[in-house]
Design a protein around this motif. Structure first.
Motif, PDB file in Angstrom:
ATOM      1  N   PHE A  41       0.834  -1.198   0.000  1.00 29.37           N
ATOM      2  CA  PHE A  41       0.000   0.000   0.000  1.00 29.37           C
ATOM      3  C   PHE A  41       0.874   1.256   0.000  1.00 29.37           C
ATOM      4  O   PHE A  41       0.662   2.168  -0.815  1.00 29.37           O
ATOM      5  CB  PHE A  41      -0.929   0.007   1.217  1.00 29.37           C
ATOM      6  N   GLY A  44       2.923   1.590  -3.304  1.00 27.59           N
ATOM      7  CA  GLY A  44       2.113   2.121  -4.387  1.00 27.59           C
ATOM      8  C   GLY A  44       1.767   3.579  -4.193  1.00 27.59           C
ATOM      9  O   GLY A  44       1.789   4.379  -5.143  1.00 27.59           O
ATOM     10  N   LEU A  45       1.436   3.966  -2.951  1.00 27.18           N
ATOM     11  CA  LEU A  45       1.051   5.347  -2.668  1.00 27.18           C
ATOM     12  C   LEU A  45       2.214   6.313  -2.876  1.00 27.18           C
ATOM     13  O   LEU A  45       2.070   7.336  -3.566  1.00 27.18           O
ATOM     14  CB  LEU A  45       0.535   5.442  -1.232  1.00 27.18           C
ATOM     15  N   CYS A 192       1.104   1.800 -10.228  1.00 25.04           N
ATOM     16  CA  CYS A 192       1.117   2.002  -8.777  1.00 25.04           C
ATOM     17  C   CYS A 192      -0.296   1.904  -8.211  1.00 25.04           C
ATOM     18  O   CYS A 192      -0.495   1.410  -7.094  1.00 25.04           O
ATOM     19  CB  CYS A 192       1.740   3.355  -8.447  1.00 25.04           C
ATOM     20  N   LEU A 196      -1.719  -0.489  -5.293  1.00 26.10           N
ATOM     21  CA  LEU A 196      -2.314   0.081  -4.097  1.00 26.10           C
ATOM     22  C   LEU A 196      -3.703  -0.476  -3.791  1.00 26.10           C
ATOM     23  O   LEU A 196      -4.020  -0.785  -2.638  1.00 26.10           O
ATOM     24  CB  LEU A 196      -2.358   1.598  -4.269  1.00 26.10           C
TER      25      LEU A 196
END
Length: 327
Positions: A41, A44-45, A192, A196
């Protein structure tokens, strides 16, 4: 000065710089205590946020058009990018680093076959030889760390080279102006997002503890530029050669562990690393020698002429000239 460099050399320099920045990635994966969903998470963020800012700053209102110009790559590259990231993190948690590295070494071979069978990309005999030598060298480096691991870990690790091969090959196959491929860095934020969303569904959208948060923020500082440069390298090189350069991560990552953790590489690791360096250096020197020999014989530099013609046509607002065989 940059435009004076041979086209292929530009691609190698761009990709190598990206790989050097990417090399500490495995250390951070091993050094964080959060679960895979939380790790992915935040990966990706942070990665997606920075890459989106870079794309928006470069293209501004033309960003949607730049994404649409990528065609099928706007679907396949983000999915493959996300799959490789998920598989890399999960495999490192499920099996030994040696097993992951051995699987990763298959990426250049997979990219070469995908490019040849699906996109008609032709690699030089010299490139195939370098791929074979580098795979052998990287495998030697990983032999000392081989562990039995789990069948699930090995299966997940196999996803990594296949995903890298799909991403780099599809990206390099997209035609842009002149001999330069399309800019597929603009679709990395979509990859991404694909990282996420599953992580959020799995409960990864939570704040890690202090030390882990610091490591994740550090990852967000250097990974965006690393992936941006590697994806840019696919504009100059076929996917197999981009994947080939990424084998340097095995070498540099091993040296980083030696320096940071104090784990001395085995003799096989030194031998394998030497094979990679010698193979890539010999290939580069051979290309340079051939180019200088042709120039001394009075042969025109067709690659440079095509690049200059493409750039001139873009300045005049005309369609780019025919690219011919790019690889």
């Amino acid at each position: 000065m940059w435009k004076r460099l041979p086209f292929r050399l530009r691609g190698y320099l761009i990709t190598m710089t990206g790989v050097l920045l990417l090399s500490p990635d495995a250390l951070l994966v091993k050094d964080t205590r959060v679960d895979v969903a939380t790790f992915m998470f935040w990966r990706g963020l942070l990665l997606g946020g920075v890459l989106l800012l870079i794309a928006a700053a470069r293209y501004r209102e033309r960003l949607p058009a730049a994404i649409r110009a990528c065609g099928p790559a706007a679907l396949w590259c983000p999915l493959a990018f996300a799959a490789s990231a998920w598989a890399f993190v999960a495999a490192n948690r499920l099996t030994s680093a040696g097993n992951v590295l051995v699987m990763l070494n298959l990426a250049p071979l997979a990219a070469g076959l995908i490019g040849m069978l699906l996109f008609g990309q032709r690699l030089r005999r010299q490139t195939w030889v370098v791929i074979a030598v580098c795979i052998a060298g990287a495998s030697l480096m990983a032999v000392g760390e081989l562990g039995q691991g789990s069948l699930l870990g090995l299966a997940v690790a196999l996803i990594i080279p296949l995903s890298i091969a799909i991403n780099t090959t599809v990206a390099s196959a997209q035609r842009g102006s002149g001999r330069r491929g399309l800019d597929t860095t603009v679709i990395l934020p979509l990859g991404c997002l694909a990282m996420l969303l599953p992580a959020a569904v799995m409960g990864g959208a939570r704040l890690p503890e202090g030390d882990d948060l610091q490591r994740l923020l550090l990852m967000g500082a250097f990974l965006p530029l690393a992936y941006f440069l590697i994806q840019t390298g696919a504009r100059y090189l076929p996917g197999a050669e981009v994947s080939l350069v990424m084998l340097l991560e095995t070498l540099v990552g091993t040296l980083l562990v030696w320096w940071w953790v104090g784990e001395v590489p085995t003799a096989l690791a030194f031998a394998g690393g030497g094979m990679i360096v010698v193979a890539m250096l010999a290939s580069s020197l051979r290309d340079l020698y051939r180019q200088r020999r042709k120039a001394a014989e009075g042969a025109p530099d067709t690659r440079r002429l095509r690049d200059e013609a493409a750039e001139a046509s873009l300045e005049r607002g005309e369609p780019a000239p025919s690219v011919g065989e790019r690889h």
